[in-house]
Design an enzyme around this catalytic site. Structure first.
Site, mmCIF file in Angstrom:
data_model
loop_
_atom_site.group_PDB
_atom_site.id
_atom_site.type_symbol
_atom_site.label_atom_id
_atom_site.label_comp_id
_atom_site.label_asym_id
_atom_site.label_seq_id
_atom_site.Cartn_x
_atom_site.Cartn_y
_atom_site.Cartn_z
ATOM 1 N N ASP A 1 42.325 40.056 43.428
ATOM 2 C CA ASP A 1 43.344 40.081 42.371
ATOM 3 C C ASP A 1 44.296 41.260 42.567
ATOM 4 O O ASP A 1 44.099 42.085 43.468
ATOM 5 C CB ASP A 1 42.687 40.126 40.979
ATOM 6 C CG ASP A 1 41.625 41.214 40.852
ATOM 7 O OD1 ASP A 1 41.517 42.045 41.761
ATOM 8 O OD2 ASP A 1 40.910 41.218 39.844
ATOM 9 N N ASN B 1 34.233 42.077 29.286
ATOM 10 C CA ASN B 1 34.539 40.854 28.519
ATOM 11 C C ASN B 1 34.163 39.587 29.297
ATOM 12 O O ASN B 1 34.510 38.486 28.890
ATOM 13 C CB ASN B 1 36.031 40.814 28.147
ATOM 14 C CG ASN B 1 36.942 40.748 29.371
ATOM 15 O OD1 ASN B 1 36.473 40.864 30.493
ATOM 16 N ND2 ASN B 1 38.234 40.575 29.144
ATOM 17 N N GLU C 1 40.567 35.855 32.725
ATOM 18 C CA GLU C 1 40.205 36.403 31.419
ATOM 19 C C GLU C 1 39.562 35.317 30.556
ATOM 20 O O GLU C 1 39.641 34.120 30.881
ATOM 21 C CB GLU C 1 41.473 36.922 30.726
ATOM 22 C CG GLU C 1 42.208 38.011 31.493
ATOM 23 C CD GLU C 1 41.529 39.377 31.410
ATOM 24 O OE1 GLU C 1 40.316 39.452 31.151
ATOM 25 O OE2 GLU C 1 42.210 40.386 31.622
ATOM 26 N N HIS D 1 35.199 38.825 32.324
ATOM 27 C CA HIS D 1 36.211 38.319 33.264
ATOM 28 C C HIS D 1 35.740 38.479 34.708
ATOM 29 O O HIS D 1 34.909 39.320 35.021
ATOM 30 C CB HIS D 1 37.591 38.948 33.022
ATOM 31 C CG HIS D 1 37.778 40.330 33.534
ATOM 32 N ND1 HIS D 1 38.888 41.079 33.229
ATOM 33 C CD2 HIS D 1 37.021 41.137 34.336
ATOM 34 C CE1 HIS D 1 38.802 42.254 33.826
ATOM 35 N NE2 HIS D 1 37.691 42.311 34.498
HETATM 36 C C1 F6R Z 1 38.838 44.036 40.172
HETATM 37 C C2 F6R Z 1 38.287 42.880 39.494
HETATM 38 C C3 F6R Z 1 37.663 43.003 38.147
HETATM 39 C C4 F6R Z 1 36.477 43.951 38.172
HETATM 40 C C5 F6R Z 1 35.825 44.058 36.796
HETATM 41 C C6 F6R Z 1 34.727 45.091 36.790
HETATM 42 O O1 F6R Z 1 39.414 43.622 41.415
HETATM 43 O O2 F6R Z 1 38.328 41.836 40.013
HETATM 44 O O3 F6R Z 1 37.243 41.748 37.715
HETATM 45 O O4 F6R Z 1 35.533 43.492 39.109
HETATM 46 O O5 F6R Z 1 36.777 44.410 35.842
HETATM 47 O O6 F6R Z 1 35.291 46.335 37.024
HETATM 48 P P1 F6R Z 1 34.383 47.604 37.281
HETATM 49 O O7 F6R Z 1 33.711 47.388 38.573
HETATM 50 O O8 F6R Z 1 35.358 48.761 37.333
HETATM 51 O O9 F6R Z 1 33.433 47.700 36.143
#
Ligand code: F6R
Length: 243
Positions: free
Chosen positions: A66, A135, A142, A137
């Site tokens: 992403d 959340n 989302e 995602h």
């Molecule tokens: C980032 C991504 C997000 C993260 C998620 C967890 O490229 O795809 O979905 O994997 O927000 O983030 P962390 O690892 O910072 O808790």
């Protein structure tokens, strides 16, 4: 979904072992990599293995999962910049094998279509590594994302915008681009990585809750080859499971 709970201290090594094994079995694997806090030490571990000659990623094709919208090219918070810093510059993946989503192009929808095509032209993804937001995602899929979603531009949820403050961005993006749930589901193998107490509640939803678009990660768990590696802290609210 296979569930592998490991001690907190062994989490990064366990995930690095999984990825390294994938690369050893399929040296020219097409792999999708996430950013965030979860994979940082995993990428350090992979970097060390490549630098010490234990592993080569020279034939791997790497895709970013992403990207934030509207961050300037110079921003170190861009997912592509973080991937370069934490992994790509430290390993032997040729630069022409590295694919990032560019949110600065005039036609983002077209960029998303071309990104999907590039994956398809290379024969599809062999491994998608994904982290999970508090959340639920996946990438920037989302809550409300659908199983039929492909790579696209999305509006970021209030939770994601709040959490984004940890990256010390000058401006918090309100949108991003992400591989879609359907794109991820089409992958040969999915690896979900989760660590930390702050994800424990989400893990009860992933493991014990209903499949629902409100918690996008639940949409991946019926994939035929999906593995969840989580640490003991993230598993601390699960009953009947232990490392
Ligand atoms: C980032 C991504 C997000 C993260 C998620 C967890 O490229 O795809 O979905 O994997 O927000 O983030 P962390 O690892 O910072 O808790």
């Amino acid at each position: 979904m296979k569930v592998n709970i490991v001690d907190d201290a062994k989490f990064d090594t366990a995930v690095a072992d999984f990825i390294a094994e994938e690369v050893r079995c399929n040296p020219s694997a097409n792999i999708c990599f996430p950013t965030g806090d979860t994979p940082k030490k995993i990428y350090r571990e992979l970097s060390l293995r490549v630098q010490s000659g234990q592993l080569s990623m020279a034939s791997v094709h790497a895709f970013g999962l992403d990207e934030w919208g509207s961050l300037p090219e110079t921003s170190k918070a861009r997912c592509s910049a973080r991937m370069y810093e934490q992994l790509y510059r430290n390993v032997d993946i040729p630069s022409e094998h590295i694919y990032c989503m560019d949110t600065l192009v005039p036609d983002v929808d077209d960029m998303c279509k071309k990104y999907e095509k590039r994956i398809a032209d290379l024969g599809g993804l062999n491994l998608a590594i994904v982290g999970v937001g508090i959340n639920g995602h996946i990438g920037f899929n989302e809550p409300g994302s659908q199983k039929t979603d492909r790579t696209r531009k999305v509006t970021l949820s209030a939770t994601t915008q709040r959490v984004a403050k940890k990256y010390q961005l000058d401006v918090i993006p309100t949108w991003g681009v992400t591989l879609g749930i359907q794109t991820l589901f089409a992958t040969e193998k999915i690896l979900i990585i989760v660590n930390g107490q702050h994800k424990a509640d989400m893990m009860t939803k992933l493991i014990n809750g209903l499949e629902t678009t409100n918690v996008p990660v639940t949409l991946l768990r019926n994939h035929p080859n999906c593995t969840l590696i989580l640490d003991s802290s993230a598993a601390s609210l699960l009953t009947g499971w232990q490392a």
